[in-house]
Motif scaffolding. Sequence first.
Motif, PDB file in Angstrom:
ATOM      1  N   SER A  15      -4.491  37.170   2.993  1.00  0.00           N
ATOM      2  CA  SER A  15      -5.024  38.060   3.962  1.00  0.00           C
ATOM      3  C   SER A  15      -6.544  38.329   3.532  1.00  0.00           C
ATOM      4  CB  SER A  15      -4.380  39.567   3.484  1.00  0.00           C
ATOM      5  OG  SER A  15      -4.431  39.827   2.151  1.00  0.00           O
ATOM      6  N   GLY A  16      -7.119  38.816   4.647  1.00  0.00           N
ATOM      7  CA  GLY A  16      -8.580  39.274   4.291  1.00  0.00           C
ATOM      8  C   GLY A  16      -9.263  39.579   5.970  1.00  0.00           C
ATOM      9  N   SER A  17     -10.492  39.585   5.750  1.00  0.00           N
ATOM     10  CA  SER A  17     -11.091  40.180   7.143  1.00  0.00           C
ATOM     11  C   SER A  17     -11.401  38.973   7.941  1.00  0.00           C
ATOM     12  CB  SER A  17     -12.380  40.856   6.723  1.00  0.00           C
ATOM     13  OG  SER A  17     -11.924  42.077   6.213  1.00  0.00           O
ATOM     14  N   MET A  18     -11.402  39.164   9.356  1.00  0.00           N
ATOM     15  CA  MET A  18     -11.581  37.893  10.090  1.00  0.00           C
ATOM     16  C   MET A  18     -12.806  38.322  11.193  1.00  0.00           C
ATOM     17  SD  MET A  18      -9.217  35.462  12.333  1.00  0.00           S
ATOM     18  CE  MET A  18      -8.534  37.089  13.193  1.00  0.00           C
ATOM     19  N   MET A  19     -13.865  38.099  11.407  1.00  0.00           N
ATOM     20  CA  MET A  19     -14.875  38.176  12.316  1.00  0.00           C
ATOM     21  C   MET A  19     -14.864  37.332  13.422  1.00  0.00           C
ATOM     22  SD  MET A  19     -16.218  40.954  10.981  1.00  0.00           S
ATOM     23  CE  MET A  19     -17.963  41.251  11.821  1.00  0.00           C
ATOM     24  N   LEU A  20     -15.051  37.654  14.564  1.00  0.00           N
ATOM     25  CA  LEU A  20     -14.748  36.732  15.867  1.00  0.00           C
ATOM     26  C   LEU A  20     -16.241  37.051  16.560  1.00  0.00           C
ATOM     27  CD1 LEU A  20     -11.555  37.380  17.353  1.00  0.00           C
ATOM     28  CD2 LEU A  20     -12.067  35.728  15.682  1.00  0.00           C
ATOM     29  N   SER A  21     -16.798  35.708  17.104  1.00  0.00           N
ATOM     30  CA  SER A  21     -17.913  35.933  17.710  1.00  0.00           C
ATOM     31  C   SER A  21     -17.707  35.305  19.341  1.00  0.00           C
ATOM     32  CB  SER A  21     -19.027  34.973  17.244  1.00  0.00           C
ATOM     33  OG  SER A  21     -18.813  33.466  17.237  1.00  0.00           O
ATOM     34  N   GLY A  22     -18.772  35.359  20.267  1.00  0.00           N
ATOM     35  CA  GLY A  22     -18.741  34.840  21.555  1.00  0.00           C
ATOM     36  C   GLY A  22     -18.596  36.113  22.565  1.00  0.00           C
ATOM     37  N   LYS A  23     -18.979  35.930  23.574  1.00  0.00           N
ATOM     38  CA  LYS A  23     -19.068  37.096  24.611  1.00  0.00           C
ATOM     39  C   LYS A  23     -17.608  37.473  25.040  1.00  0.00           C
ATOM     40  CE  LYS A  23     -23.294  35.316  26.345  1.00  0.00           C
ATOM     41  NZ  LYS A  23     -24.033  34.870  27.826  1.00  0.00           N
ATOM     42  N   GLN A  24     -16.588  36.630  25.149  1.00  0.00           N
ATOM     43  CA  GLN A  24     -15.455  37.049  25.556  1.00  0.00           C
ATOM     44  C   GLN A  24     -14.255  37.261  24.856  1.00  0.00           C
ATOM     45  OE1 GLN A  24     -14.877  34.237  28.901  1.00  0.00           O
ATOM     46  NE2 GLN A  24     -14.975  35.938  30.337  1.00  0.00           N
ATOM     47  N   ARG A  25     -14.775  37.384  23.102  1.00  0.00           N
ATOM     48  CA  ARG A  25     -13.674  37.675  22.299  1.00  0.00           C
ATOM     49  C   ARG A  25     -12.958  38.962  22.212  1.00  0.00           C
ATOM     50  NH1 ARG A  25     -18.978  39.321  19.837  1.00  0.00           N
ATOM     51  NH2 ARG A  25     -19.106  41.822  19.785  1.00  0.00           N
ATOM     52  N   LEU A  26     -11.610  38.511  21.656  1.00  0.00           N
ATOM     53  CA  LEU A  26     -10.553  39.611  21.804  1.00  0.00           C
ATOM     54  C   LEU A  26     -11.152  40.915  21.222  1.00  0.00           C
ATOM     55  CD1 LEU A  26      -7.375  37.872  20.542  1.00  0.00           C
ATOM     56  CD2 LEU A  26      -7.914  38.535  22.724  1.00  0.00           C
ATOM     57  N   ASN A  27     -11.806  40.872  20.128  1.00  0.00           N
ATOM     58  CA  ASN A  27     -12.301  42.211  19.238  1.00  0.00           C
ATOM     59  C   ASN A  27     -13.477  41.571  18.385  1.00  0.00           C
ATOM     60  OD1 ASN A  27     -12.374  45.132  18.870  1.00  0.00           O
ATOM     61  ND2 ASN A  27     -11.005  44.626  17.100  1.00  0.00           N
ATOM     62  N   ARG A  28     -14.073  42.349  17.968  1.00  0.00           N
ATOM     63  CA  ARG A  28     -15.169  41.870  16.932  1.00  0.00           C
ATOM     64  C   ARG A  28     -14.626  41.678  15.584  1.00  0.00           C
ATOM     65  NH1 ARG A  28     -20.999  43.496  16.378  1.00  0.00           N
ATOM     66  NH2 ARG A  28     -20.385  44.186  18.569  1.00  0.00           N
ATOM     67  N   ALA A  29     -13.468  42.289  15.117  1.00  0.00           N
ATOM     68  CA  ALA A  29     -13.084  42.062  13.607  1.00  0.00           C
ATOM     69  C   ALA A  29     -11.448  42.519  13.802  1.00  0.00           C
ATOM     70  CB  ALA A  29     -13.651  42.827  12.734  1.00  0.00           C
ATOM     71  N   PHE A  30     -10.881  41.809  13.037  1.00  0.00           N
ATOM     72  CA  PHE A  30      -9.490  41.986  12.663  1.00  0.00           C
ATOM     73  C   PHE A  30      -9.490  41.877  11.106  1.00  0.00           C
ATOM     74  CE2 PHE A  30      -9.211  40.404  16.785  1.00  0.00           C
ATOM     75  CZ  PHE A  30      -8.276  40.960  17.275  1.00  0.00           C
ATOM     76  N   GLN A  31      -7.995  42.782  10.536  1.00  0.00           N
ATOM     77  CA  GLN A  31      -7.724  42.366   9.198  1.00  0.00           C
ATOM     78  C   GLN A  31      -6.444  41.432   9.445  1.00  0.00           C
ATOM     79  OE1 GLN A  31      -8.725  43.502   6.481  1.00  0.00           O
ATOM     80  NE2 GLN A  31      -6.894  42.594   5.196  1.00  0.00           N
ATOM     81  N   SER A  32      -6.468  40.367   8.762  1.00  0.00           N
ATOM     82  CA  SER A  32      -5.492  39.291   8.810  1.00  0.00           C
ATOM     83  C   SER A  32      -4.635  39.342   8.019  1.00  0.00           C
ATOM     84  CB  SER A  32      -6.540  38.006   9.433  1.00  0.00           C
ATOM     85  OG  SER A  32      -5.384  36.986   9.682  1.00  0.00           O
TER      86      SER A  32
END
Length: 134
Positions: A15-32
């Motif tokens: 488990s941990g934090s997940m940061m996404l990038s890109g103009k059309q990302r689902l969301n900026r961050a998730f707990q995974s």
Amino acid sequence: MNLLPGQQAVIFQVSGSMMLSGKQRLNRAFQSEAMGFSDTTTGLQGRSVWTDEHGDKVFSELSGEGFGPSQLIEGKFTGGTGRYTGISGEYSFKWQRLGAIEGDELAGRVVGLQGSARLGSPNVNSPTAAGGSR
């Protein structure tokens, strides 16, 4: 668990934090969170849940050659809650171990995360890694 010479089986939960990038990302961050089974004969099978800051969740199935360093892991979105209801798509990444295993603890991160997702609406989003960890 060591099996025949050169064969191992592992049950994992990460488990941990997940940061996404890109103009059309689902969301900026998730707990995974992910859990599954991997062995050197049959490969990896698992499940993952990504939770955003509102508590909405994305569910996926994981598969791959194994849970070892630099092995490709593929995910398939299977559904979600809230704004992610009806999500579909695929993604892939590699696991990179950070440091030595201490007892049952393993530190690592996801590298090379890429893929696409389709929400219940016609919007297409692309998760791309931004140095996040899992």
